[in-house]
Design a protein around this motif. Structure first.
Motif, PDB file in Angstrom:
ATOM      1  N   ARG A  53       0.950  -1.045   0.138  1.00 47.14           N
ATOM      2  CA  ARG A  53      -0.264   0.086  -0.085  1.00 47.14           C
ATOM      3  C   ARG A  53       0.885   1.395  -0.079  1.00 47.14           C
ATOM      4  O   ARG A  53       2.079   1.271   0.390  1.00 47.14           O
ATOM      5  CB  ARG A  53      -0.786   0.092   1.202  1.00 47.14           C
ATOM      6  N   MET A  54       0.175   2.254  -0.116  1.00 50.24           N
ATOM      7  CA  MET A  54       0.921   3.668  -0.199  1.00 50.24           C
ATOM      8  C   MET A  54       1.538   3.950   0.829  1.00 50.24           C
ATOM      9  O   MET A  54       2.582   4.501   1.056  1.00 50.24           O
ATOM     10  CB  MET A  54      -0.138   4.850  -0.262  1.00 50.24           C
ATOM     11  N   SER A  55       1.107   3.403   2.251  1.00 50.38           N
ATOM     12  CA  SER A  55       1.573   3.797   3.417  1.00 50.38           C
ATOM     13  C   SER A  55       2.931   3.035   3.561  1.00 50.38           C
ATOM     14  O   SER A  55       3.937   3.294   4.449  1.00 50.38           O
ATOM     15  CB  SER A  55       0.795   3.131   4.735  1.00 50.38           C
ATOM     16  N   ASP A  56       2.954   1.713   2.948  1.00 52.08           N
ATOM     17  CA  ASP A  56       4.483   1.205   2.837  1.00 52.08           C
ATOM     18  C   ASP A  56       5.526   1.657   2.031  1.00 52.08           C
ATOM     19  O   ASP A  56       6.671   2.024   2.473  1.00 52.08           O
ATOM     20  CB  ASP A  56       4.345  -0.248   2.087  1.00 52.08           C
ATOM     21  N   GLY A 103       6.572   4.810   4.455  1.00 47.10           N
ATOM     22  CA  GLY A 103       7.548   4.111   5.374  1.00 47.10           C
ATOM     23  C   GLY A 103       9.101   3.936   4.714  1.00 47.10           C
ATOM     24  O   GLY A 103       9.675   4.498   5.588  1.00 47.10           O
ATOM     25  N   VAL A 104       8.786   3.326   3.700  1.00 47.94           N
ATOM     26  CA  VAL A 104      10.383   3.020   3.155  1.00 47.94           C
ATOM     27  C   VAL A 104      11.042   4.244   2.881  1.00 47.94           C
ATOM     28  O   VAL A 104      12.324   4.407   3.066  1.00 47.94           O
ATOM     29  CB  VAL A 104      10.206   2.000   1.856  1.00 47.94           C
ATOM     30  N   LEU A 105      10.196   5.029   2.109  1.00 50.23           N
ATOM     31  CA  LEU A 105      10.777   6.436   1.735  1.00 50.23           C
ATOM     32  C   LEU A 105      11.347   7.164   3.069  1.00 50.23           C
ATOM     33  O   LEU A 105      12.518   8.064   2.885  1.00 50.23           O
ATOM     34  CB  LEU A 105       9.996   7.244   0.776  1.00 50.23           C
ATOM     35  N   ASP A 106      10.551   7.386   3.833  1.00 52.58           N
ATOM     36  CA  ASP A 106      10.809   7.835   5.171  1.00 52.58           C
ATOM     37  C   ASP A 106      12.136   7.282   6.014  1.00 52.58           C
ATOM     38  O   ASP A 106      13.097   8.153   6.230  1.00 52.58           O
ATOM     39  CB  ASP A 106       9.621   7.870   6.220  1.00 52.58           C
ATOM     40  N   ALA A 153       7.391   9.150  -7.043  1.00 56.56           N
ATOM     41  CA  ALA A 153       7.097   7.664  -6.942  1.00 56.56           C
ATOM     42  C   ALA A 153       5.347   7.533  -7.014  1.00 56.56           C
ATOM     43  O   ALA A 153       4.835   8.417  -7.486  1.00 56.56           O
ATOM     44  CB  ALA A 153       7.388   7.376  -5.474  1.00 56.56           C
ATOM     45  N   GLY A 154       4.998   6.257  -6.823  1.00 58.15           N
ATOM     46  CA  GLY A 154       3.756   6.061  -6.943  1.00 58.15           C
ATOM     47  C   GLY A 154       3.423   4.495  -6.865  1.00 58.15           C
ATOM     48  O   GLY A 154       4.329   3.750  -6.589  1.00 58.15           O
TER      49      GLY A 154
END
Ligand code: 2NL
Length: 344
Positions: free
Chosen positions: A223-226, A229-232, A287-288
């Motif tokens: 999902r978008m939240s993944d 999280g990864v980019l953060d 991203a997307g």
């Protein structure tokens, strides 16, 4: 005859003895042993001798000639030995002298940044994939939902070899190839660093060839939240723990929805300054969520799988991290620039 030959021999030996260089020796050789020399003359005059004297004189003449030859050769060698000895004496080589120091090169800052980004993503469970710089139209564009005549192709004008072969404009084709190789079975979790090419006019922030790192994660329920999280995690590791990210809506043909990712400005900490143009944020990547058509074309069932993808420019990362103001510094190989990255 005998006396004449004996006298000739003594005379020649005396001259050989006195010769001081190769040239003098050569003169002796020519004058005594040459076609017009006295020994040849003796041999030629033998017809006038009696049958019993002839072999004796012949033998003696040959002996004298051989003796002169031997002495000439010996002297030549002796002169050469002297010359070499003199040269060795003059050109003394001190093998114990320390060598000239070899200047140690440094890792190119772009390579250093690629390796640092790789390390961070490997820590997050990604692997690294590479692919060809000369690509087919299919993998570079078609498989990424950029059919022929799609207007977004204009932004990525390329260098073509033929209608179907070009220098890749992004590293996404490596991901398309990776997806395809998985035969519709996830997870896929890769980053793809590499050189890309676009027909563009070079200036302080543009180059017709630059480096990109793209990432792709496909699995059930990604999902978008993944993505966030990864980019953060990545941004905090790469730029510093005190950095935050922000996602803004954007458009890419290969992702839906698409976002532009900003990082808080390090200079002002988000308050607004010259570097971030008073916004407090600096754009670092795009991203997307992978477009269902892209998943489908590479063999994944978009009802079963979802994924996120992102792409960033390595030069831009390096410029932001190290305060470099002109992209051309990376390519001109000025040692004064490169040497600053000794400890990076
Ligand atoms: C940018 C934006 C992006 C991707 C690259 C991608 C790759 C596959 C599928 C879907 Cl195989 N997407 N890559 C996605 C979003 C953005 O790059 O500004 N790059 C410099």
């Amino acid at each position: 005859m005998k006396e004449t030959l004996e006298a000739l021999l003594q005379e020649a030996l005396g001259k050989i003895e006195a010769a001081e260089d190769g040239r003098a020796l050569q003169e002796v050789r020519v004058s005594y042993l040459g076609k017009k020399g006295p020994i040849t003359e003796v041999l030629r005059g033998m017809g006038k001798l009696s049958a019993e004297e002839r072999p004796k004189v012949g033998q003696m003449a040959n002996e004298v000639r051989d003796e002169i030859k031997t002495k000439l050769d010996e002297k030549e060698q002796a002169l050469e030995d002297i010359r070499v000895a003199k040269q060795l004496e003059e050109q003394k080589l001190d093998v114990t002298m320390p060598g000239r120091p070899i200047e140690k090169g440094t890792k190119h800052p772009l390579q250093a940044v690629v390796e640092e980004v790789e390390d961070i993503f490997i820590g997050l469970g990604f692997s690294v994939a590479e692919g060809p710089e000369v690509e087919t139209d299919y993998y570079n564009f078609e498989a990424l939902n950029l059919p022929k005549d799609h207007p977004a192709r204009d932004m990525q004008d390329s260098f073509y070899f033929t209608e179907e072969l070009l220098l890749r404009t992004q590293t996404s084709p490596v991901q398309a190839r990776t997806m395809e190789a998985h035969n519709g079975v996830g997870p896929v979790k890769v980053i793809c660093p590499g050189r890309v090419f676009r027909r563009d006019n070079d200036d302080a922030t543009h180059s017709h060839q630059f480096m990109q790192i793209e990432g792709l994660y496909i699995d059930h329920n990604v999902r978008m939240s993944d993505l966030r999280g990864v980019l953060d995690s990545f941004v905090k590791r790469f730029f510093g723990e005190n950095r935050e990210i922000r996602l803004r809506p954007s458009f890419f043909p290969f992702t839906e929805p698409s976002v532009e990712v900003d990082v808080t400005c390090a200079l002002c900490g988000g308050k607004g300054c010259r570097v971030c143009k008073q916004s407090g944020w600096i754009e670092v990547l795009g991203a997307g969520m992978v477009h269902p058509k892209v998943l489908g074309m590479s063999g994944f069932d978009s009802n079963d799988y979802s994924g996120f993808a992102f792409g960033m420019g390595v030069e831009r990362l390096a410029m932001l991290k190290y305060g470099i103001d002109d992209i051309r510094h990376f390519y001109t190989n000025d040692k004064r620039f490169l040497a600053q990255f000794k400890r990076v």
